[in-house]
Design an enzyme around this catalytic site. Structure first.
Site: not given
Length: 426
Positions: A150, A395, A398
């Protein structure tokens, strides 16, 4: 005394009313010696301008006609520091629809915006800000695949946003599966695609819960993941990445038999660590690429981008709350991050040597050092609403969009420009 009365050692056939040849040659030699020091600096300076022209900073608004066409001095664009860039960002979360919800930090209330206002400055030269016009001219009629996890998809979405100043792509996907998307830029006949393969090799989920409640995965380390290996032969550029999924529990298979695992907690199965699986997975992925009969593209290995969890690991309260970059003197690549990075470099070197025999090109898109210095660039808790139940609540893996991951397009465009120059002069 008259010239015609001089006895000349040139034979009796020389005209008597002509300046002797020796005297003429002597005068000509003196003139040449006198003129040369004047002309030489001009020639030298002109050559110097051509060599150094490329080192001047380029504006993000330069058009295709400004692409440098002269030889360049080698520069390590991946070693440097982050410096302020008040002109950034070049898009916003309101002007770009391609931003994944979990990386849409401003939508979900991130209070600071300075993390968007930095650019990467190599120590030895300038790295131009991404020019979408130049990029689309270079890749006109070509295709680019993002193969990996991702974070690779995060990179592609960043590029879509950067290119939106020129054109929006249309969806030409073969499937409704969001993990395998294809986008086309009609005016340039350029296609981008993403192929989801977080472990790079054939993988099967053995247990959706597993010992750490994040799943247990069977990795067949000597088997290709045909969901991408059978699809990339048509692409001109392939950007390969992998990393963060190898932190999860895994069982390793080779020749259809269990050889070990990483934190699987299974009886009589030796723990070979994540590094064993990581090395074998990249080795198999590179082997898959080098075994393609008709592939003529360029492979970019995008190196591991470290996460920045502090005060705990990702599922035990770790977070990333810093609001500005590190200086290179304030941190260093070490421990697990260093080991993963070195494994990539070692396997890349082996694969590149093999690829060279077939005329294939492997390039290192070395983002590791630059991203190590950006603990401020992650969504943290600003990738969702506070009441939402999400797997990665804080997170720190990312990257916010806009954000530091946009610099990966700066790197990529520079590499494409340099590759184009080498091809033109070879």
């Amino acid at each position: 005394m008259k010239f015609q009365d001089i006895e000349l050692p040139l034979g009796s056939n020389s005209p008597k009313h002509m300046i002797p040849k020796v005297t003429f040659l002597a005068i000509l030699a003196i003139l040449i010696l006198a003129i040369t020091p004047v002309c030489y600096p001009l020639f030298s300076y002109s050559s110097l301008l051509k060599v150094n022209k490329y080192k001047h900073p380029s504006s993000a608004n330069d058009g295709p006609e400004d692409l440098p066409s002269t030889s360049v001095e080698r520069c390590d664009i991946f070693t440097g520091e982050w410096v302020p860039n008040p002109k950034a960002p070049y898009y916003t979360n309101k002007t770009c629809w391609a931003i994944h919800e979990h990386q849409n930090c401003m939508k979900y209330g991130r209070p600071d915006s300075e993390f968007m206002k930095w650019r990467w400055k190599p120590n030895e030269c300038e790295l131009p800000i991404f020019n979408p016009f130049q990029f689309l001219e270079i890749v006109k009629g070509k295709s680019m695949a993002f193969v990996g996890d991702s974070v690779g998809r995060n990179q592609m979405q960043s590029m879509i946003c950067l290119l939106s100043r020129v054109e929006w792509p249309i969806d030409v996907s073969y499937t409704t599966d969001e993990y395998f998307k294809r986008w086309k830029y009609p005016s340039y006949n350029f296609t981008m695609a993403t192929f989801w393969t977080p472990h790079l090799v054939r993988t099967k989920m053995a247990d959706s819960n597993g010992p750490s409640h994040t799943g247990l995965f069977n990795l067949y380390l000597d088997e290709f993941d045909e969901k991408w290996t059978t699809q990339i032969e048509e692409f001109d550029y392939v950007i390969l990445d992998g990393g963060h999924w190898f932190f999860r529990p895994m069982v390793f298979y080779e020749k259809q038999k269990i050889v070990g695992c990483h934190y699987c907690l299974l009886e009589n199965v030796p723990d070979l660590t994540m590094f064993y699986g990581y090395r074998k997975a990249f080795r198999t992925a590179f082997k898959a690429i080098n075994s393609l009969e008709n592939f003529k593209g360029v492979i970019f290995l995008r190196t591991f981008a470290p996460s920045h969890f502090e005060n705990g690991i990702w599922n035990q309260g770790g977070n990333c709350v810093r609001t500005k970059p590190f200086r290179s003197s304030e941190t260093q690549l070490e421990g697990t991050n260093l080991e993963l990075y070195m494994i990539q470099l070692e396997e890349f070197k082996i694969a590149e040597k093999e690829a060279r025999k077939k005329g294939l090109k492997f390039k290192l898109l070395d983002t590791t050092q630059a991203m190590l210095l950006r603990p401020d660039g992650h969504p943290s808790r600003y990738g969702h609403w506070p009441h939402e139940n999400v797997t990665l609540y804080n997170d720190c893996v990312h990257w916010c969009l806009p954000g530091p991951i946009d610099t990966w397009s700066d790197f990529l465009l520079e590499m494409l420009k340099m590759e184009g120059m080498r091809s033109a002069t070879s």
